[in-house]
Design a protein around this motif. Structure first.
Motif, short mmCIF file in Angstrom:
data_model
loop_
_atom_site.label_atom_id
_atom_site.label_comp_id
_atom_site.label_asym_id
_atom_site.label_seq_id
_atom_site.Cartn_x
_atom_site.Cartn_y
_atom_site.Cartn_z
N PHE A 122 13.52 11.37 -11.11
CA PHE A 122 12.90 10.97 -9.85
C PHE A 122 13.73 11.44 -8.65
O PHE A 122 13.19 11.75 -7.59
CB PHE A 122 12.69 9.46 -9.80
CG PHE A 122 11.51 8.99 -10.58
CD1 PHE A 122 10.26 8.92 -10.01
CD2 PHE A 122 11.65 8.58 -11.90
CE1 PHE A 122 9.15 8.48 -10.72
CE2 PHE A 122 10.56 8.13 -12.63
CZ PHE A 122 9.30 8.09 -12.04
N ALA A 123 15.04 11.47 -8.83
CA ALA A 123 15.92 11.94 -7.75
C ALA A 123 15.59 13.38 -7.37
O ALA A 123 15.58 13.74 -6.18
CB ALA A 123 17.38 11.81 -8.16
N LYS A 124 15.32 14.21 -8.36
CA LYS A 124 14.96 15.61 -8.09
C LYS A 124 13.59 15.71 -7.44
O LYS A 124 13.37 16.51 -6.53
CB LYS A 124 15.00 16.41 -9.39
CG LYS A 124 16.40 16.60 -9.95
CD LYS A 124 16.38 17.32 -11.28
CE LYS A 124 17.80 17.53 -11.82
NZ LYS A 124 17.80 18.17 -13.16
N VAL A 125 12.64 14.89 -7.91
CA VAL A 125 11.29 14.93 -7.35
C VAL A 125 11.27 14.49 -5.89
O VAL A 125 10.58 15.07 -5.05
CB VAL A 125 10.34 14.05 -8.19
CG1 VAL A 125 8.98 13.90 -7.50
CG2 VAL A 125 10.16 14.64 -9.59
N PHE A 126 12.07 13.47 -5.57
CA PHE A 126 12.04 12.90 -4.23
C PHE A 126 13.25 13.32 -3.37
O PHE A 126 13.52 12.73 -2.33
CB PHE A 126 11.95 11.37 -4.31
CG PHE A 126 10.59 10.90 -4.76
CD1 PHE A 126 9.55 10.75 -3.84
CD2 PHE A 126 10.34 10.65 -6.10
CE1 PHE A 126 8.29 10.34 -4.26
CE2 PHE A 126 9.07 10.24 -6.53
CZ PHE A 126 8.05 10.09 -5.61
N LYS B 295 11.13 7.58 -2.09
CA LYS B 295 10.97 8.37 -0.86
C LYS B 295 11.93 7.88 0.21
O LYS B 295 12.55 8.66 0.93
CB LYS B 295 9.53 8.26 -0.38
CG LYS B 295 9.23 8.91 0.96
CD LYS B 295 9.33 10.42 0.88
CE LYS B 295 8.89 11.04 2.19
NZ LYS B 295 9.03 12.52 2.18
N THR B 296 12.10 6.56 0.27
CA THR B 296 13.02 5.95 1.25
C THR B 296 14.47 6.11 0.83
O THR B 296 15.35 6.33 1.66
CB THR B 296 12.68 4.46 1.42
OG1 THR B 296 11.31 4.35 1.82
CG2 THR B 296 13.56 3.82 2.47
N PHE B 297 14.74 6.02 -0.48
CA PHE B 297 16.11 6.17 -0.96
C PHE B 297 16.71 7.51 -0.53
O PHE B 297 17.93 7.62 -0.38
CB PHE B 297 16.16 6.07 -2.49
CG PHE B 297 15.98 4.67 -3.03
CD1 PHE B 297 15.71 3.59 -2.18
CD2 PHE B 297 16.08 4.42 -4.39
CE1 PHE B 297 15.54 2.30 -2.69
CE2 PHE B 297 15.92 3.13 -4.90
CZ PHE B 297 15.65 2.08 -4.04
N LEU C 89 0.84 -1.20 0.00
CA LEU C 89 0.00 0.00 0.00
C LEU C 89 0.87 1.25 0.00
O LEU C 89 1.78 1.39 0.82
CB LEU C 89 -0.93 0.00 1.22
CG LEU C 89 -1.91 -1.19 1.29
CD1 LEU C 89 -2.68 -1.18 2.60
CD2 LEU C 89 -2.87 -1.18 0.10
N ILE C 90 0.57 2.15 -0.92
CA ILE C 90 1.36 3.36 -1.12
C ILE C 90 0.48 4.59 -0.90
O ILE C 90 -0.59 4.69 -1.51
CB ILE C 90 1.95 3.41 -2.55
CG1 ILE C 90 2.80 2.16 -2.82
CG2 ILE C 90 2.76 4.67 -2.77
CD1 ILE C 90 3.24 2.01 -4.27
N PRO C 91 0.89 5.54 -0.05
CA PRO C 91 0.11 6.77 0.10
C PRO C 91 -0.08 7.46 -1.25
O PRO C 91 0.88 7.61 -2.01
CB PRO C 91 0.97 7.62 1.05
CG PRO C 91 1.77 6.62 1.81
CD PRO C 91 2.07 5.51 0.84
#
Length: 486
Positions: free
Chosen positions: A240-244, A122-124, A75-77
């Motif tokens: 994705f690195a920039k987004v997260f 998000k965890t990375f 499950l992902i928010p």
């Protein structure tokens, strides 16, 4: 080619209706059953054993390269998925969203995992701190839910199983090398183990994974002329690195955004094996992939003492085969007729059938029957292991050669749009065409023919097409493969 033992139960003929045949084979060969949940299937033991076999092959390749297995939540928010606009838009029509749990409305909706980029990345952001920790490579074997409108067992289901690899790199060249390596793993799996000749290369802009810079895939050519995407590998660049907010300190102590990849192969691969190799008699399992490579059948309906002797010989042979890593089983179910038993093993597609009866023991021989050609013969019991190894190798080579011929016969070099449309209607084939690579041109082709670009083949990436686009007449850039797909 010899013929099967006798007519199979109620199988549709692959040569007449591949769709009905496929459904019949999946159910009657014991691979899967339909679930109560719309669009989902139940993996029966034989079908799951095939997926386990795929895991047993691929997982060691990943670990040897330093990829570690992890598991992230199902499950992902929704807010995480929504953080990357292009990504959520790409999956929005297929999302399953949980809004109530424990008898109460949730403060925030939860998405049932359609893929794991967002929850992982998000965890990375907290895992990656320094260049010394890079590259970081993880993979998970898990289930995925995408709400499909039209489903087919293994090929396209609401819930399916897959592996998804995710890596983080200090520079894009290193990331791109990983993208190519994953693509090569998938090509190797299909060609060297599933005995399927594939096309590998780059996807078009329209067919690129949501949020990725570039997507690469392996494409299977199904005998009805359609394409089946067999595995994908994505260059995510630093998007994705920039987004997260994933950052690391480089050797100079400066903060940098890393480059990322993701890549996956799913239970759709099982559907590919069924479609490419199967025949009117049922499944044909490629030997290196088959959960059971050899069945040793006890033949005879004589007295119990003689049957026990025959069964002893059969078990001894299975033990010998096991020593050299051949996956074999004994069939001593003499309460069923021999014809029924042969029918069942042919339907399940076990590559090689060996038979031992009183006559074989007396003559010091073992009878055999190949599933790919139905060829029958015998060999000395003293050399049974070596002969079995040779036959399995020959079966693999034959299946791969057959797949390669199908691929080549169903791939046409075409330059004119009228010829392209005619080929799709008359032969249902792949078309290698000079294309402008414009997404509006591709959208027009898809609307008018239901065909999409499959890949720009790896070996043709450095070969400009020149001339005119087959569809719009503009300047062509490269030769691309187009086809209708599953």
């Amino acid at each position: 080619m010899a013929t099967p033992s006798f007519e199979k139960r109620h199988l549709a003929k692959k040569s007449e209706n591949i769709s009905d045949w496929y459904q019949d084979v999946v159910l009657q060969a014991g691979l899967a059953d339909y679930a109560e949940t719309k669009g989902c299937i139940i993996f029966k033991p034989y079908g799951y054993a095939l997926w386990e076999r795929i895991q047993q092959l691929i997982d060691p390749w990943l670990k040897k390269d330093g990829v570690q297995n992890v598991y992230f939540p199902l499950l992902i928010p929704y807010s995480l998925l929504n953080k990357e606009k292009e990504h959520v838009e790409g999956f929005s029509p297929e999302l399953a969203i949980v809004t109530k749990a424990g008898g109460e409305d949730l403060a925030e909706p939860l998405v049932v995992r359609p893929t794991s980029e967002t929850v992982m990345y998000k965890t990375f952001a907290s895992w990656v701190q320094s260049y010394r920790e890079l590259p970081m490579k993880v993979n998970q074997w898990c289930n995925i839910v995408r709400w499909e409108k039209r489903t087919h067992p293994f090929l396209r289901t609401t819930e399916f199983l897959w592996q998804e690899g995710h890596t983080v790199h200090a520079d894009e060249d290193d990331a791109m090398a990983m993208v190519k390596k994953a693509l090569e793993w998938y090509r190797k799996f299909y060609e060297e183990y599933a005995a399927i000749s594939v096309y590998a290369g780059m996807k078009s802009e329209s067919e690129t994974f949501a949020g990725a810079k570039r997507t690469y895939s392996v494409e299977l050519v199904i005998p009805d002329g359609k394409a089946l995407q067999g595995g994908t590998s994505h260059n995510l660049a630093d998007h994705f690195a920039k987004v997260f907010d994933i950052e690391y300190l480089d050797e100079k102590g400066e903060k940098k955004h890393p480059f990322q990849t993701s890549w996956g192969l799913s239970t759709r691969s099982i559907g590919g094996v069924i479609l490419v190799h199967g025949d009117d008699a049922g499944l044909i399992m490629p030997p290196r992939l088959a959960p059971t490579q050899v069945v040793v059948m006890v033949v005879g309906n004589t007295d119990a003492e003689q049957l026990a002797t025959i069964e002893g010989h059969a078990k001894n042979l299975v033990d010998q085969l096991d020593v050299v890593g051949i996956r074999a089983v004994v069939d001593a179910n003499v309460k069923q007729t021999l014809g029924y038993r042969i029918n069942e093993w042919e339907l399940k597609g076990v590559p090689l059938r060996l038979e031992i009866g009183a006559r074989e023991i007396k003559e010091g021989k073992v009878a055999f029957a190949r599933r790919d050609t139905f060829e029958k013969g015998s060999f000395s019991a003293l050399h049974a292991v070596a002969e079995t190894q040779k036959l399995l190798a020959t079966i693999h080579e034959n299946l791969f050669a057959r797949s390669k011929k199908i691929k080549e016969d169903l791939t046409l070099n075409i330059t004119a749009y009228d010829e392209f449309k005619k080929a799709l209607e008359e032969k249902r084939s792949f078309a290698r065409v000079p294309w402008c690579e414009d997404k509006n041109c591709e959208a027009k082709v898809k609307e008018e023919t239901k065909a999409t670009s499959r890949v720009l083949e790896t070996e043709l990436m450095e070969k400009p097409a020149g001339g005119k686009c087959f569809a719009c007449g503009g300047p062509a850039k490269h030769y691309w493969l187009f086809a209708r797909s599953y």
